[in-house]
Design a protein around this motif. Structure first.
Motif, PDB file in Angstrom:
ATOM      1  N   PRO A  15      -7.118   5.802   2.955  1.00 28.48           N
ATOM      2  CA  PRO A  15      -7.532   5.811   4.371  1.00 28.48           C
ATOM      3  C   PRO A  15      -7.539   4.431   5.016  1.00 28.48           C
ATOM      4  O   PRO A  15      -7.465   4.308   6.226  1.00 28.48           O
ATOM      5  CB  PRO A  15      -8.957   6.389   4.331  1.00 28.48           C
ATOM      6  CG  PRO A  15      -9.366   6.391   2.905  1.00 28.48           C
ATOM      7  CD  PRO A  15      -8.135   6.357   2.061  1.00 28.48           C
ATOM      8  N   ARG A  16      -7.563   3.369   4.185  1.00 31.68           N
ATOM      9  CA  ARG A  16      -7.552   2.026   4.765  1.00 31.68           C
ATOM     10  C   ARG A  16      -6.163   1.651   5.295  1.00 31.68           C
ATOM     11  O   ARG A  16      -6.000   0.709   6.048  1.00 31.68           O
ATOM     12  CB  ARG A  16      -7.978   0.993   3.712  1.00 31.68           C
ATOM     13  CG  ARG A  16      -9.435   1.091   3.326  1.00 31.68           C
ATOM     14  CD  ARG A  16      -9.726   0.249   2.117  1.00 31.68           C
ATOM     15  NE  ARG A  16      -8.921   0.686   0.971  1.00 31.68           N
ATOM     16  CZ  ARG A  16      -8.856   0.055  -0.194  1.00 31.68           C
ATOM     17  NH1 ARG A  16      -9.534  -1.062  -0.376  1.00 31.68           N
ATOM     18  NH2 ARG A  16      -8.116   0.522  -1.183  1.00 31.68           N
ATOM     19  N   TRP A  17      -5.151   2.413   4.841  1.00 30.05           N
ATOM     20  CA  TRP A  17      -3.771   2.122   5.217  1.00 30.05           C
ATOM     21  C   TRP A  17      -3.146   3.400   5.773  1.00 30.05           C
ATOM     22  O   TRP A  17      -2.597   4.217   5.019  1.00 30.05           O
ATOM     23  CB  TRP A  17      -2.984   1.627   3.992  1.00 30.05           C
ATOM     24  CG  TRP A  17      -3.542   0.351   3.442  1.00 30.05           C
ATOM     25  CD1 TRP A  17      -4.411   0.223   2.399  1.00 30.05           C
ATOM     26  CD2 TRP A  17      -3.319  -0.962   3.948  1.00 30.05           C
ATOM     27  NE1 TRP A  17      -4.736  -1.097   2.221  1.00 30.05           N
ATOM     28  CE2 TRP A  17      -4.079  -1.856   3.152  1.00 30.05           C
ATOM     29  CE3 TRP A  17      -2.542  -1.490   4.987  1.00 30.05           C
ATOM     30  CZ2 TRP A  17      -4.081  -3.231   3.372  1.00 30.05           C
ATOM     31  CZ3 TRP A  17      -2.558  -2.856   5.200  1.00 30.05           C
ATOM     32  CH2 TRP A  17      -3.310  -3.705   4.400  1.00 30.05           C
ATOM     33  N   PRO A  18      -3.236   3.608   7.107  1.00 34.28           N
ATOM     34  CA  PRO A  18      -2.781   4.867   7.698  1.00 34.28           C
ATOM     35  C   PRO A  18      -1.353   5.254   7.313  1.00 34.28           C
ATOM     36  O   PRO A  18      -1.043   6.433   7.158  1.00 34.28           O
ATOM     37  CB  PRO A  18      -2.882   4.605   9.205  1.00 34.28           C
ATOM     38  CG  PRO A  18      -3.881   3.510   9.340  1.00 34.28           C
ATOM     39  CD  PRO A  18      -3.807   2.683   8.103  1.00 34.28           C
ATOM     40  N   ALA A  60       0.844  -1.203   0.000  1.00 34.13           N
ATOM     41  CA  ALA A  60       0.000   0.000   0.000  1.00 34.13           C
ATOM     42  C   ALA A  60       0.877   1.250   0.000  1.00 34.13           C
ATOM     43  O   ALA A  60       0.622   2.212  -0.727  1.00 34.13           O
ATOM     44  CB  ALA A  60      -0.931  -0.011   1.209  1.00 34.13           C
ATOM     45  N   LEU A  61       1.938   1.223   0.807  1.00 30.54           N
ATOM     46  CA  LEU A  61       2.829   2.387   0.885  1.00 30.54           C
ATOM     47  C   LEU A  61       3.492   2.650  -0.464  1.00 30.54           C
ATOM     48  O   LEU A  61       3.537   3.780  -0.939  1.00 30.54           O
ATOM     49  CB  LEU A  61       3.883   2.139   1.968  1.00 30.54           C
ATOM     50  CG  LEU A  61       4.925   3.237   2.144  1.00 30.54           C
ATOM     51  CD1 LEU A  61       4.272   4.525   2.669  1.00 30.54           C
ATOM     52  CD2 LEU A  61       6.030   2.793   3.116  1.00 30.54           C
ATOM     53  N   TYR A  62       3.964   1.585  -1.087  1.00 34.83           N
ATOM     54  CA  TYR A  62       4.710   1.783  -2.335  1.00 34.83           C
ATOM     55  C   TYR A  62       3.824   2.058  -3.535  1.00 34.83           C
ATOM     56  O   TYR A  62       4.312   2.440  -4.592  1.00 34.83           O
ATOM     57  CB  TYR A  62       5.659   0.603  -2.581  1.00 34.83           C
ATOM     58  CG  TYR A  62       6.670   0.499  -1.471  1.00 34.83           C
ATOM     59  CD1 TYR A  62       7.395   1.633  -1.073  1.00 34.83           C
ATOM     60  CD2 TYR A  62       6.876  -0.683  -0.778  1.00 34.83           C
ATOM     61  CE1 TYR A  62       8.288   1.572  -0.034  1.00 34.83           C
ATOM     62  CE2 TYR A  62       7.767  -0.751   0.273  1.00 34.83           C
ATOM     63  CZ  TYR A  62       8.468   0.384   0.641  1.00 34.83           C
ATOM     64  OH  TYR A  62       9.352   0.330   1.685  1.00 34.83           O
ATOM     65  N   ARG A  63       2.505   1.885  -3.367  1.00 36.73           N
ATOM     66  CA  ARG A  63       1.611   2.333  -4.444  1.00 36.73           C
ATOM     67  C   ARG A  63       1.683   3.850  -4.569  1.00 36.73           C
ATOM     68  O   ARG A  63       1.359   4.418  -5.607  1.00 36.73           O
ATOM     69  CB  ARG A  63       0.166   1.903  -4.158  1.00 36.73           C
ATOM     70  CG  ARG A  63      -0.157   0.520  -4.718  1.00 36.73           C
ATOM     71  CD  ARG A  63      -1.657   0.268  -4.795  1.00 36.73           C
ATOM     72  NE  ARG A  63      -2.279   0.182  -3.478  1.00 36.73           N
ATOM     73  CZ  ARG A  63      -2.339  -0.928  -2.744  1.00 36.73           C
ATOM     74  NH1 ARG A  63      -1.814  -2.056  -3.194  1.00 36.73           N
ATOM     75  NH2 ARG A  63      -2.925  -0.918  -1.562  1.00 36.73           N
ATOM     76  N   ILE A  95      -0.035   6.204  -3.133  1.00 37.40           N
ATOM     77  CA  ILE A  95      -1.303   6.944  -3.115  1.00 37.40           C
ATOM     78  C   ILE A  95      -1.869   6.894  -1.704  1.00 37.40           C
ATOM     79  O   ILE A  95      -1.903   5.822  -1.088  1.00 37.40           O
ATOM     80  CB  ILE A  95      -2.328   6.297  -4.078  1.00 37.40           C
ATOM     81  CG1 ILE A  95      -1.756   6.247  -5.482  1.00 37.40           C
ATOM     82  CG2 ILE A  95      -3.670   7.029  -4.044  1.00 37.40           C
ATOM     83  CD1 ILE A  95      -2.449   5.255  -6.381  1.00 37.40           C
ATOM     84  N   GLU A  96      -2.301   8.044  -1.192  1.00 36.83           N
ATOM     85  CA  GLU A  96      -2.913   8.049   0.138  1.00 36.83           C
ATOM     86  C   GLU A  96      -4.208   7.252   0.116  1.00 36.83           C
ATOM     87  O   GLU A  96      -5.037   7.430  -0.768  1.00 36.83           O
ATOM     88  CB  GLU A  96      -3.206   9.486   0.582  1.00 36.83           C
ATOM     89  CG  GLU A  96      -1.948  10.227   0.993  1.00 36.83           C
ATOM     90  CD  GLU A  96      -2.261  11.556   1.659  1.00 36.83           C
ATOM     91  OE1 GLU A  96      -3.184  11.607   2.506  1.00 36.83           O
ATOM     92  OE2 GLU A  96      -1.602  12.544   1.305  1.00 36.83           O
TER      93      GLU A  96
END
Ligand code: GLP
Length: 239
Positions: free
Chosen positions: A214-217, A206-209, A211-212
């Motif tokens: 909300p499911r992944w703080p 998720a981090l390396y995508r 894009i902010e």
């Protein structure tokens, strides 16, 4: 985002300690916000070793911790306050007046939240927030769905977060925790995220995508202009 890849825990600790040392050199009375968990342990040992060898002076540094279980007194060995004291404050004999740790047993939770934020303001804001990563993407106790604007608050801990505590030492964690909010973290002058440990592949992806989400703080940190990530054992989970 500045990304540093490392292949072992010792290298993660060394690179992180270099960044902490650079911060302290810039401003000896820096305010650091500190995480608990397994990930930062080697960093704390490295800081201690350097301080004992006279290579680093932590004498003026100020500390807060990121989060705390609600209901635990600072003396409780399971408390995050006890963790920070055990691994950093006591071995370095830091002056307690330079540290403000959460009081998990505070009767008036709102007053405790306000008081910790007031201390941060009085000390000129957080210079460097060091963060770990939870399996569900939490940072401090900012659980999935926490808005970017959240300030210090009481968080309902997710099943995943409580299961991780149970797996770590067979202990049933409280249902709530005090935490600095995402807004407090985003206000810090610098962020250092340490990524290591099993079961975090989805959070890493998720981090390396980039894009902010909300499911992944953790992805909220992408909005910070001075974010360094040190990652142990990247396994091709980057797009
Ligand atoms: C807990 C803490 C977090 C920490 C996370 C990861 O939930 N509240 O601040 O970052 O655990 O811990 P570990 O480094 O052991 O994976």
């Amino acid at each position: 985002m500045h990304l540093i890849d490392v292949t072992d825990a010792a290298a993660l600790a060394e690179r992180a300690a270099d960044l902490v040392a650079a911060q302290i050199e810039r401003r000896p009375a820096s305010l650091l916000a500190l995480p608990t968990g397994r990930t930062p342990l080697a960093l704390y040992e490295t800081l201690m070793r350097r301080a004992r060898a006279g290579r680093l002076s932590l004498g003026r540094v100020r500390l807060v911790n990121l989060d705390e279980y609600r209901g635990l007194a600072p003396e409780d060995p399971h408390s995050y306050a006890a963790f920070i004291r055990r691994h950093l404050i006591d071995p370095l004999a830091l002056d307690p007046a330079q540290t403000r740790l959460w009081r998990g047993d505070a009767c008036d939770a709102d007053a405790e939240l306000r008081a910790l934020e007031a201390t941060i303001r009085a000390w000129g804001g957080i210079d460097l927030a060091i963060l770990g990563l939870g399996r569900n993407g939490h940072v401090a106790f900012n659980e999935p769905g926490t808005p970017r604007e959240a300030r210090a608050h009481l968080a309902a801990l997710s099943d995943s977060t409580r299961a991780a505590a149970r797996a770590a030492d067979g202990w049933e964690a409280p249902a709530e925790g005090f935490t600095l909010g995402l807004a407090n973290l985003l206000e810090a002058r610098r962020l250092l995220l340490l990524v290591a440990g099993e079961g975090k592949e989805e959070a890493r992806r998720a981090l390396y995508r980039g894009i902010e989400d909300p499911r992944w703080p953790v992805t909220r940190l992408l909005g910070h202009p001075d974010l360094t990530v040190i990652e142990l054992g990247a396994r091709g989970d980057r797009p």
